[in-house]
Scaffold this active site. Structure first.
Site, short mmCIF file in Angstrom:
data_model
loop_
_atom_site.label_atom_id
_atom_site.label_comp_id
_atom_site.label_asym_id
_atom_site.label_seq_id
_atom_site.Cartn_x
_atom_site.Cartn_y
_atom_site.Cartn_z
N ALA A 98 0.41 3.89 1.20
CA ALA A 98 0.32 4.57 2.49
C ALA A 98 1.31 3.99 3.51
O ALA A 98 1.56 4.61 4.54
CB ALA A 98 -1.10 4.46 3.04
N SER A 99 1.85 2.83 3.22
CA SER A 99 2.63 2.09 4.22
C SER A 99 4.13 2.36 4.09
O SER A 99 4.73 2.11 3.04
CB SER A 99 2.34 0.60 4.04
N VAL A 100 4.72 2.85 5.15
CA VAL A 100 6.14 3.23 5.08
C VAL A 100 7.06 2.01 5.01
O VAL A 100 8.13 2.06 4.39
CB VAL A 100 6.51 4.17 6.24
N ASP B 55 0.88 -1.17 0.00
CA ASP B 55 0.00 0.00 0.00
C ASP B 55 0.92 1.22 0.00
O ASP B 55 1.85 1.28 0.82
CB ASP B 55 -0.89 -0.02 1.25
N SER C 75 6.24 -0.59 3.37
CA SER C 75 6.16 -0.94 1.95
C SER C 75 7.16 -0.13 1.14
O SER C 75 7.76 -0.63 0.17
CB SER C 75 4.74 -0.70 1.41
#
Lengths: 199, 199
Positions: A13-15, A11, A17
């Site tokens: 939004a996911s750091v 995602d 990631s």
């Protein structure tokens, strides 16, 4: 013999990631594993598990530590990092554009550039001019790509990926899955997931 | 020059502390780092952060995955593992005895044996006969050790370690801390913490 495959679910939004996106290509090459990039949306999954915000915000002591943790790992892998002023950011637009690019040749470069814009350049990836800038740098036509990204088939594909992620029991990102159904959660499980994919 | 030091903070209730306890000695030797074992109690820290049970039980989807995750890591490092029928277990008695042993020569062996009893042999480490069995196998006198473990100085020491952990912003175990105040959380950060300690 075809290469083993690892699915990389992320995602924007996911750091964590972000960190995985910066590491996965060379590691997978070295391991002889092909990676399929799979954007999905964590928001609906967190919501179905009773979480209405990012765990970074819900658990502030842990969240503060995690920023430090990301900084240390970013330093070790040699990637710039700064915590964005806006967190979390909506990843719907970027995910749809990524799906268009992943059917073409530029999806992975686009995805890395989005993560970098968000987590190293303090840009807001839900803003269409930010996405347009990235496309322009990659020499991808902006208007046609935006039109494709807003078409029903892409909207449906992102919804389906998110529903698939929920069905598989995801609870965070990045998540790696193998052909035999194994699930690995977290940037720190990338190496282990690659070893598993090769078994 | 004295070796750099890494503090290894663990709770016998924590399954990822089990994994770290099985890995840390050879890795630290190879890195030229001395490790100080620091038992503490997560329960009061979780409670102060609004959690009244283990995260494994509070977040069941994640908890089920984590058992699988521990299994895979235990398999890779060649350590037996089975999820105990009783989870989480009270670690007060084992922690007090460990503190006695850590002032003597047998504290680390005892700690590893407690973790193994709990997470590989399905034993209940809050039961004094289980702890007595472990001491006996290590040829440590049981009655004198239990008396020392219940003395005020040891009780105070465990409380102080737990208060220190809370003050340092801990939110889980294992946690590794360095002389310059850096905090690393999780078995998967052990290698990084050792690299930091050597800097």
């Amino acid at each position: 013999m075809p290469k083993p495959v690892l699915d990389f679910w992320f995602d924007f939004a996911s750091v964590y990631s972000f960190l995985a996106s910066m590491r996965i290509a060379p590691l997978a090459d070295a391991a002889g594993v092909s990676v399929r990039w799979r954007p999905f949306l964590l928001g609906p999954i967190f919501a179905s598990q009773g979480m209405k915000d990012s765990p970074f915000n819900l658990f502030p002591v842990k969240g503060q530590h995690m920023i430090r943790d990301v900084q240390r790992t970013a330093d070790e892998i040699g990637v710039g990092f700064r915590w964005p002023d806006a967190f979390p950011q909506s990843s719907v637009l970027a995910s749809r554009v990524a799906l268009v690019g992943l059917k073409d040749t530029w999806g992975e470069d686009f995805s890395r550039a989005v993560f970098h814009a968000e987590y190293a350049e303090n840009r807001v990836i839900s803003e269409s001019h930010v996405i347009a800038d990235i496309l322009t740098k990659l020499k991808v036509p902006v208007d046609a790509t935006f039109a494709s990204a807003q078409a029903d088939d892409i909207k449906t594909e992102l919804r389906d990926l998110t529903a698939d992620a929920a069905k598989r029991g995801f609870f965070g990102a990045p998540t790696f899955t193998t052909a035999d159904g194994e699930l690995f959660w977290g940037n720190d499980r990338l190496e282990q997931a690659l070893r598993w994919a090769k078994k």
